[in-house]
Design an enzyme around this catalytic site. Structure first.
Site, short mmCIF file in Angstrom:
data_model
loop_
_atom_site.label_atom_id
_atom_site.label_comp_id
_atom_site.label_asym_id
_atom_site.label_seq_id
_atom_site.Cartn_x
_atom_site.Cartn_y
_atom_site.Cartn_z
N HIS A 59 -2.98 7.43 2.18
CA HIS A 59 -3.55 6.15 1.97
C HIS A 59 -5.02 6.01 2.62
O HIS A 59 -5.12 5.99 3.88
CB HIS A 59 -2.52 5.15 2.42
CG HIS A 59 -3.01 3.61 2.35
ND1 HIS A 59 -3.47 3.41 1.27
CD2 HIS A 59 -3.10 2.66 3.22
CE1 HIS A 59 -3.74 1.89 0.94
NE2 HIS A 59 -3.39 1.58 2.41
N CYS A 114 0.84 -1.28 -0.14
CA CYS A 114 0.11 0.03 -0.08
C CYS A 114 0.86 1.36 0.00
O CYS A 114 0.31 2.45 -0.37
CB CYS A 114 -0.94 0.13 0.97
SG CYS A 114 -2.07 -1.42 1.29
N ASN A 171 -9.82 0.21 0.21
CA ASN A 171 -8.47 0.33 0.18
C ASN A 171 -8.06 -0.20 -1.30
O ASN A 171 -7.96 -1.45 -1.50
CB ASN A 171 -7.92 -0.85 1.34
CG ASN A 171 -6.40 -0.42 1.38
OD1 ASN A 171 -5.57 -0.07 0.45
ND2 ASN A 171 -6.01 -0.87 2.72
N1 ACO Z 1 -17.71 -8.35 9.48
C1 ACO Z 1 -18.35 -8.61 10.75
N2 ACO Z 1 -17.59 -8.87 11.72
C2 ACO Z 1 -16.11 -8.85 11.46
C3 ACO Z 1 -15.74 -8.51 10.12
C4 ACO Z 1 -16.56 -8.47 9.17
N3 ACO Z 1 -16.10 -8.10 8.05
N4 ACO Z 1 -14.41 -8.69 10.14
C5 ACO Z 1 -14.05 -9.29 11.50
N5 ACO Z 1 -15.10 -9.17 12.37
C6 ACO Z 1 -15.19 -9.64 13.55
C7 ACO Z 1 -14.02 -10.19 14.22
O1 ACO Z 1 -14.17 -11.78 13.91
C8 ACO Z 1 -14.05 -9.88 15.58
O2 ACO Z 1 -15.28 -11.00 16.16
P1 ACO Z 1 -14.77 -11.68 17.61
O3 ACO Z 1 -14.60 -10.69 18.59
O4 ACO Z 1 -16.04 -12.62 17.84
O5 ACO Z 1 -13.59 -12.46 17.16
C9 ACO Z 1 -14.91 -8.68 15.77
O6 ACO Z 1 -15.28 -8.49 14.36
C10 ACO Z 1 -13.92 -7.51 16.09
O7 ACO Z 1 -12.63 -7.82 15.34
P2 ACO Z 1 -11.39 -6.88 15.57
O8 ACO Z 1 -10.18 -7.08 14.94
O9 ACO Z 1 -11.42 -6.20 17.20
O10 ACO Z 1 -12.22 -5.34 14.90
P3 ACO Z 1 -11.63 -3.95 14.66
O11 ACO Z 1 -12.17 -2.96 15.42
O12 ACO Z 1 -9.79 -4.15 14.80
O13 ACO Z 1 -11.56 -3.91 13.20
C11 ACO Z 1 -10.19 -3.90 10.96
C12 ACO Z 1 -11.08 -4.73 12.31
C13 ACO Z 1 -11.34 -3.16 10.29
C14 ACO Z 1 -9.88 -4.93 10.29
C15 ACO Z 1 -9.38 -3.14 11.75
O14 ACO Z 1 -8.45 -3.87 12.65
C16 ACO Z 1 -8.44 -2.28 10.73
O15 ACO Z 1 -8.95 -1.64 9.92
N6 ACO Z 1 -7.03 -2.67 10.65
C17 ACO Z 1 -6.19 -2.35 9.68
C18 ACO Z 1 -6.26 -2.95 8.49
C19 ACO Z 1 -6.07 -2.53 7.19
O16 ACO Z 1 -6.37 -1.41 7.09
N7 ACO Z 1 -5.19 -2.98 6.42
C20 ACO Z 1 -5.10 -2.81 5.01
C21 ACO Z 1 -3.76 -3.28 4.53
S1 ACO Z 1 -2.64 -2.31 5.36
C22 ACO Z 1 -2.88 -0.74 5.30
O17 ACO Z 1 -3.51 -0.34 3.96
C23 ACO Z 1 -2.36 0.23 6.30
#
Ligand code: ACO
Length: 327
Positions: free
Chosen positions: A254, A113, A284
């Site tokens: 980004h 990214c 993204n």
């Molecule tokens: N729909 C519903 N529930 C979901 C989903 C979904 N799509 N995805 C995850 N969950 C669930 C998980 O399984 C978890 O359930 P559990 O508590 O029963 O285990 C619950 O939601 C909470 O999960 P968390 O990981 O705590 O959620 P969080 O608030 O951290 O959000 C997210 C997750 C959106 C992925 C966040 O961590 C994030 O944005 N991280 C950055 C990731 C990113 O941007 N990556 C891109 C590539 S790198 C870059 O571009 C920087």
């Protein structure tokens, strides 16, 4: 030595829209969850047969037209991508052929990214040293092709697209790319990977079945790293130029997640209104994200001559960087 200036921008997003509601039919998720946790409402998906170099060339044609530059005038093409059409050769050589940019040497930069900011920094060096007079910088990724559509942790986040910038030596002192800062922490390599398909884990029937040739992510660790390092690299750039946050006119960052953007903008004390936001439309788009946002802001007439534009990105590696531009 003159600075490098961005004299043209372009972008491309495939026509097919996938909404959060569409994803509800594929994985156990909801529009409410995706919107609340990420800000994403929809993303684009490449058509069958459409490749990363097709998208890259489409964005490049727009940027070249704006720059008034013919493909034959290009000395250099750098493509930030981790989803090239094939493992070998690079995406950039296919773009070179598609554009008919006969004189340009071409290569890819793999910084996920952060790819477009890394590619921009590389091209910036060639222009500054006089080794190139016209450079084409592209960020392009066909990320839907490397997603595990059964993994709700990742498949809701990404989309396809491409963005491009044409660089030339600046004709005005102090105008152009003022600096770039690139940073990497390879000890974080495992938090965002495509585990199989390389030399460590060649493709087998078993790992294909387990979808190990698709993206695997530790979302929380990526989130923490993104907020921490986008903040630090922007502060570093501001410090180097003696800029206060108030002197930054536009932020082109980004587009990973709305909560990351809000946390970073709050920490660097720049109002979110200065930030171009389109992740609701595209999700993204990996390396394409920054140049698509830049092109949209540019074509909307937001970027005025002399404005300070802070660009930054972070991605798998972890790799991150900034580019400070006097427009
Ligand atoms: N729909 C519903 N529930 C979901 C989903 C979904 N799509 N995805 C995850 N969950 C669930 C998980 O399984 C978890 O359930 P559990 O508590 O029963 O285990 C619950 O939601 C909470 O999960 P968390 O990981 O705590 O959620 P969080 O608030 O951290 O959000 C997210 C997750 C959106 C992925 C966040 O961590 C994030 O944005 N991280 C950055 C990731 C990113 O941007 N990556 C891109 C590539 S790198 C870059 O571009 C920087």
């Amino acid at each position: 030595m003159p600075l490098a200036q961005i004299i043209g921008t372009g972008s491309y997003a495939p026509a097919q829209v996938i909404t959060n509601r569409d994803l509800e039919k594929i994985v156990n998720t909801s529009d409410a969850w995706i919107t609340e946790r990420t800000g994403i409402k929809e993303r684009r998906k490449a058509a069958p047969g459409e490749t990363t170099s097709d998208m890259a060339a489409a964005a490049a044609r727009e940027a070249l037209a704006m720059a008034g530059t013919r493909p034959e005038e290009l000395d250099l093409i750098v493509v930030g991508t981790i989803t090239a059409d094939m493992p070998m050769p690079s995406c950039a050589v296919l773009v070179q052929a598609k554009l008919g940019a006969k004189r340009a040497f071409a290569f890819d930069v793999a910084a996920a990214c952060a790819g477009s900011v890394y590619a921009l920094s590389v091209a910036d060096q060639f222009i500054r040293t006089g080794q190139a007079k016209r450079a084409l910088v592209i960020g392009a990724d066909l990320f839907t092709g490397v997603l595990n559509w059964k993994d709700r942790n990742t498949c809701v986040l990404f989309g396809d697209g491409a963005g491009a910038m044409v660089l030339a030596p600046s004709e005005e002192e102090g105008r152009g790319i003022l600096s770039t800062h690139l940073r990497t922490d390879g000890t974080l390599a495992e938090i965002l990977t495509i585990p199989a398909g390389g030399s460590r884990e060649p493709l087998t029937e078993e790992n294909l079945r387990e979808q190990r040739h698709k993206v695997v992510m530790n979302g929380r660790e990526v989130f923490k790293c993104a907020v921490r390092e986008l903040t630090s690299v922007t502060r570093e750039a501001l410090r180097v130029h003696g800029f206060t946050p108030a002197q930054v006119d536009h932020v082109i960052v980004h587009q990973a997640n709305m909560r990351i953007l809000e946390a970073v903008l709050q920490r660097i004390e720049i109002p979110i209104e200065k930030c171009w936001i389109n992740l609701d439309k595209y999700g993204n788009t990996s390396a394409a994200s920054v140049p698509i946002a830049l092109d949209e802001a540019n074509r909307a007439g937001k970027l005025k001559r002399g404005d300070v534009v802070a660009m930054m990105a972070v991605g798998a590696g972890m790799a991150w960087g900034s580019a400070m531009v006097r427009w």
